[in-house]
Design a protein around this motif. Structure first.
Motif, short mmCIF file in Angstrom:
data_model
loop_
_atom_site.label_atom_id
_atom_site.label_comp_id
_atom_site.label_asym_id
_atom_site.label_seq_id
_atom_site.Cartn_x
_atom_site.Cartn_y
_atom_site.Cartn_z
N VAL A 293 0.91 -1.13 -0.10
CA VAL A 293 0.27 0.15 -0.10
C VAL A 293 0.61 1.18 -0.22
O VAL A 293 0.09 2.12 -0.90
N GLY A 294 2.20 0.99 0.23
CA GLY A 294 3.29 1.96 -0.05
C GLY A 294 3.76 2.03 -0.91
O GLY A 294 4.55 2.91 -0.87
N GLU A 295 3.49 1.94 -1.53
CA GLU A 295 3.55 1.98 -3.34
C GLU A 295 3.04 3.21 -4.15
O GLU A 295 1.65 2.65 -3.85
N ALA A 296 3.53 3.53 -4.96
CA ALA A 296 2.93 4.40 -6.51
C ALA A 296 2.79 3.64 -7.18
O ALA A 296 3.06 3.36 -8.49
N SER A 297 1.48 2.70 -7.16
CA SER A 297 1.15 1.59 -8.31
C SER A 297 -0.16 1.04 -8.36
O SER A 297 -0.76 0.92 -7.57
N ALA A 300 -0.38 -1.04 -6.00
CA ALA A 300 -1.00 -0.35 -4.39
C ALA A 300 -2.22 -0.46 -4.50
O ALA A 300 -3.18 -0.98 -3.04
N ALA A 301 -3.47 0.12 -5.69
CA ALA A 301 -4.43 0.19 -5.32
C ALA A 301 -5.53 -1.12 -5.15
O ALA A 301 -6.41 -1.44 -4.85
N THR A 302 -5.02 -1.72 -5.80
CA THR A 302 -4.66 -2.87 -6.08
C THR A 302 -5.49 -4.30 -4.28
O THR A 302 -6.63 -4.29 -4.34
N VAL A 303 -4.68 -4.03 -3.85
CA VAL A 303 -4.27 -4.30 -2.32
C VAL A 303 -5.50 -3.71 -1.42
O VAL A 303 -6.16 -3.72 -0.72
#
Length: 398
Positions: A293-297, A300-303
């Motif tokens: 969730v800390g990623e800009a990816s 992160a949106a899926t999780v």
């Protein structure tokens, strides 16, 4: 013990039980404190403490330094050498631990498996672990028994595992199998029910008389209840199967398992899929979610979306429990604790919005304080139960 409960011997046994249980639950206590807590006189407490020490169940030590006037009172503590073996068979691993009467975990092993273990394999794993530990962490231990926390329906009368659906166990004589493999007395209970007892006695529910506990593991969701200070098992021991209830889902887009039960929708395996793992223990899964969730990816949106979806459905299930049972506390363990910790306020709001206002007044929602130890401690409590009830019923098994 029951036949002699009105005799001097019966009173003596109850007093021994009272002292041993107090130091087990509260930790080391001075003789003066035990005298105040039990209402017994000082000489009786001194004699009982000495007897527990002679039995190898307690240790007495010099008091801590104090500035108080007068002779300080000796301290009584549960013996760390009195040990129970605790076991939690799951879909992806069998966890085995040695738990002391003082609450400390002396050894732990998570045996990961790539197949569904049988009851017979579980018994063999327990026996092998004990033999490996005997020269090391169990070198001085007095083993009093084995407690198993099983994700399924366990018959209270004899410990028969009636159904553990994810493990594919049906009418499994687990207690007999483990007794044969270890030579020790064995207690078997539902994992979430034992987790509720552990949290009630030692964790987030300490001092709370009415609580609901939900446990999330690889084998689904189970629950445990404490009402008026007592665990509630139901007529056969099968109470608390929240994971088998049909969830209320407001948004059709939130449904992933048409016709499924709560544990089909609020699922550890779905979280593992979202973060790209096939298996993990609780800390590893929580760390993987935190990283994702800390990623800009897109990941992160899926999780984040999966966490929010599961949290919404869990909120409805908890509101239903609050409406039926009116607890003062709800405790979440396992991956459910991870769900709650990601956005506790959102979960609280979801529960409050769907529960009857009066039933939810003063409701508290907490994560399990014992973390991944909760099931081990709960299983150990089942193994310690007979000893605590009657410390001189017989010499502990070795």
């Amino acid at each position: 013990m029951n036949e002699r409960s009105g005799t001097f011997d019966g009173v003596h046994r109850r007093n021994l039980s009272k002292l041993l249980t107090l130091v087990h639950l509260e930790g080391p206590l001075s003789r003066a404190r035990l005298t105040a807590m039990t209402g017994l006189n000082r000489s009786t407490v001194a004699a009982l403490a000495a007897e527990l020490a002679d039995l190898g169940l307690a240790v007495e030590r010099a008091p801590d330094p104090t500035n108080r006037v007068g002779r300080p009172s000796p301290v009584v503590a549960p013996s760390p050498d009195v040990v129970a073996i605790a076991v939690n068979p799951e879909l992806d691993a069998v966890t085995i631990a040695a738990v002391g009467l003082d609450g400390r975990i002396r050894a732990r092993e998570r045996v990961e498996v790539d197949h569904v273990v049988t009851p017979e394999e579980t018994a063999e794993l327990i026996g092998s672990a004990i033999e490996r530990w005997r020269p090391g962490p169990l070198r001085r231990a007095r083993l009093v028994g084995v407690g198993l926390a099983v994700p399924g329906l366990v018959r209270a009368s004899d410990g028969l595992v009636r159904l553990a659906p994810h493990l594919e166990w049906r009418d499994a004589p687990l207690r007999t199998l483990v007794e044969d493999a270890t030579g020790l007395p064995v207690s078997v209970g539902n994992d979430a029910g034992l987790g509720a007892i552990a949290e009630h006695l030692f964790g987030a529910g300490r001092g709370v008389d009415d609580l609901v506990y939900l446990n999330g593991g690889a084998s689904g969701i189970g629950g445990g209840l404490v009402v008026a200070g007592r665990p509630v098992g139901g007529a056969g021991g099968y109470a608390g199967e929240f994971g088998q209830n049909r969830p209320g889902i407001d948004d059709p887009d939130d449904r992933r398992a048409p016709g499924g039960v709560l544990e089909d929708e609020v699922s550890r395996s779905r979280l593992l899929d979202a973060v790209g793992l096939t298996h993990a223990d609780e800390p590893t899964l929580a760390a993987a979610i935190e990283e994702a969730v800390g990623e800009a990816s897109d990941r992160a949106a899926t999780v984040g979306a999966e966490l929010a979806r599961q949290r919404r459905i869990l909120g409805t299930a908890l509101a239903n429990a609050v409406n039926v049972l009116n607890p003062s506390l709800v405790i979440l363990g396992g991956f459910l604790a991870t769900l709650a910790e990601r956005d506790p306020e959102a979960l609280r709001e979801a529960v409050a919005a769907q529960a009857m206002p009066a039933a939810a007044e003063g409701l508290d929602l907490r994560v399990a304080a014992l973390g991944e130890d909760r099931l081990m401690i709960g299983a150990a409590e089942a193994a310690f139960a007979e000893l605590l009830a009657d410390p001189i019923a017989g010499e502990p098994a070795r």
